[in-house]
Design a protein around this motif. Structure first.
Motif, PDB file in Angstrom:
ATOM      1  N   ALA A  55      -1.256  -6.730   6.697  1.00 29.92           N
ATOM      2  CA  ALA A  55      -2.756  -5.866   6.509  1.00 29.92           C
ATOM      3  C   ALA A  55      -2.475  -4.694   5.508  1.00 29.92           C
ATOM      4  O   ALA A  55      -1.333  -4.309   5.410  1.00 29.92           O
ATOM      5  CB  ALA A  55      -2.829  -5.448   7.966  1.00 29.92           C
ATOM      6  N   PRO A  56      -3.609  -4.179   4.891  1.00 28.65           N
ATOM      7  CA  PRO A  56      -3.519  -2.907   4.320  1.00 28.65           C
ATOM      8  C   PRO A  56      -2.899  -1.880   5.238  1.00 28.65           C
ATOM      9  O   PRO A  56      -3.150  -1.909   6.266  1.00 28.65           O
ATOM     10  CB  PRO A  56      -5.031  -2.730   3.887  1.00 28.65           C
ATOM     11  CG  PRO A  56      -5.440  -3.964   4.066  1.00 28.65           C
ATOM     12  CD  PRO A  56      -5.049  -4.611   5.123  1.00 28.65           C
ATOM     13  N   ILE A  57      -1.837  -1.055   4.544  1.00 27.75           N
ATOM     14  CA  ILE A  57      -1.480   0.016   5.279  1.00 27.75           C
ATOM     15  C   ILE A  57      -2.514   0.949   5.825  1.00 27.75           C
ATOM     16  O   ILE A  57      -2.273   1.689   7.053  1.00 27.75           O
ATOM     17  CB  ILE A  57      -0.358   0.986   4.424  1.00 27.75           C
ATOM     18  CG1 ILE A  57       0.927  -0.013   4.006  1.00 27.75           C
ATOM     19  CG2 ILE A  57       0.063   1.972   4.943  1.00 27.75           C
ATOM     20  CD1 ILE A  57       1.678   0.549   3.001  1.00 27.75           C
ATOM     21  N   ALA A  58      -3.476   1.315   5.336  1.00 28.15           N
ATOM     22  CA  ALA A  58      -4.341   2.278   5.714  1.00 28.15           C
ATOM     23  C   ALA A  58      -5.215   1.830   7.052  1.00 28.15           C
ATOM     24  O   ALA A  58      -5.937   2.598   7.582  1.00 28.15           O
ATOM     25  CB  ALA A  58      -5.697   2.388   4.403  1.00 28.15           C
ATOM     26  N   ASP A  59      -5.360   0.602   7.353  1.00 28.59           N
ATOM     27  CA  ASP A  59      -5.747   0.127   8.737  1.00 28.59           C
ATOM     28  C   ASP A  59      -5.232   0.583   9.650  1.00 28.59           C
ATOM     29  O   ASP A  59      -5.897   0.751  10.892  1.00 28.59           O
ATOM     30  CB  ASP A  59      -5.404  -1.521   8.574  1.00 28.59           C
ATOM     31  CG  ASP A  59      -6.556  -2.262   7.570  1.00 28.59           C
ATOM     32  OD1 ASP A  59      -7.426  -1.552   6.848  1.00 28.59           O
ATOM     33  OD2 ASP A  59      -6.585  -3.576   7.554  1.00 28.59           O
ATOM     34  N   MET A  69       2.806   6.134   2.449  1.00 27.53           N
ATOM     35  CA  MET A  69       3.147   4.955   2.433  1.00 27.53           C
ATOM     36  C   MET A  69       2.428   3.887   1.570  1.00 27.53           C
ATOM     37  O   MET A  69       2.919   2.741   1.374  1.00 27.53           O
ATOM     38  CB  MET A  69       2.960   4.569   3.896  1.00 27.53           C
ATOM     39  CG  MET A  69       3.627   5.034   5.084  1.00 27.53           C
ATOM     40  SD  MET A  69       3.403   4.308   6.639  1.00 27.53           S
ATOM     41  CE  MET A  69       1.705   4.784   6.738  1.00 27.53           C
ATOM     42  N   THR A  70       1.743   4.352   0.795  1.00 22.95           N
ATOM     43  CA  THR A  70       0.834   3.428  -0.157  1.00 22.95           C
ATOM     44  C   THR A  70       1.813   3.148  -1.387  1.00 22.95           C
ATOM     45  O   THR A  70       2.187   4.037  -1.922  1.00 22.95           O
ATOM     46  CB  THR A  70      -0.585   3.995  -0.404  1.00 22.95           C
ATOM     47  OG1 THR A  70      -1.190   4.397   0.582  1.00 22.95           O
ATOM     48  CG2 THR A  70      -1.244   3.075  -1.628  1.00 22.95           C
TER      49      THR A  70
END
Length: 205
Positions: free
Chosen positions: A172-176, A196-197
């Protein structure tokens, strides 16, 4: 839910399942007493397999079984062979009919025995609820070896597909981890998310 249904004069019953270990909790006693006082349409099914995790039933209660506890709360009690699907269905249906008739709560103790590690397949087969139900259906001409093999193949294929789907990598995208929690992401989570992106490769010189 059961009390609300009675107050609204709705033909609705609440069905709840719990193990015999739960009868040692305050929630069980408060719930059964409340259902008895309000004559709520509650079907309380206690699965008694003789053990609550590692505690045996005789260390849970000094009473003769668990259905007898219903007497203290003024509700109906039924004890049934929990490995007999037809018998369990029958007593639950009768309890549902009593609830519809305004007769309140029923405590159902479904007695089962887990398979012992040293027990042979033949000995267990006599008590196995699935095998008992299969023999019952076969006796009535409602089940065959062919249908059994077909069902097992279909279920096995479904399980294999589910396992393959679960094992498929899907990061899953880190921002989630924070964006679906806050309307406005707090500054410290925004900084962590940016840190972390992954960044693209640096431009060559």
């Amino acid at each position: 839910m059961a009390w609300s249904a009675r107050a609204r004069r709705e033909d609705v019953a609440a069905l709840v399942f719990f193990g015999e270990g739960a009868t040692s909790s305050s929630d069980f006693h408060a719930g059964l007493n409340f259902a008895g006082v309000t004559r709520s349409p509650l079907l309380a099914v206690c699965r008694n397999n003789g053990w609550a995790t590692s505690t045996s039933a005789d260390r849970q209660t000094a009473s003769d079984g668990f259905a007898v506890k219903a007497v203290a709360y003024g509700v109906r009690a039924v004890r049934v062979d929990g490995a007999d699907v037809v018998a369990v269905f029958s007593v639950v249906r009768e309890a549902r009919d009593r609830a519809s008739a305004g007769e309140g709560c029923t405590l159902i103790e479904a007695v089962t025995t887990p398979r012992a590690e040293s027990e042979s397949d033949a000995s267990w087969s006599a008590r196995d609820p699935i095998m008992r139900m299969r023999r019952h259906l076969e006796h009535r001409g409602l089940w065959t070896e062919e249908r059994d093999a077909q069902l097992r193949a279909e279920v096995s294929a479904d399980v294999e597909r589910a396992i393959a789907e679960a094992e498929r990598p899907s990061a899953a995208p880190i921002a989630d981890f924070a964006e679906d929690v806050y309307e406005r992401m707090p500054w410290h989570l925004r900084e962590q998310s940016q840190a972390m992106t992954p960044r693209g490769p640096a431009a060559g010189g």
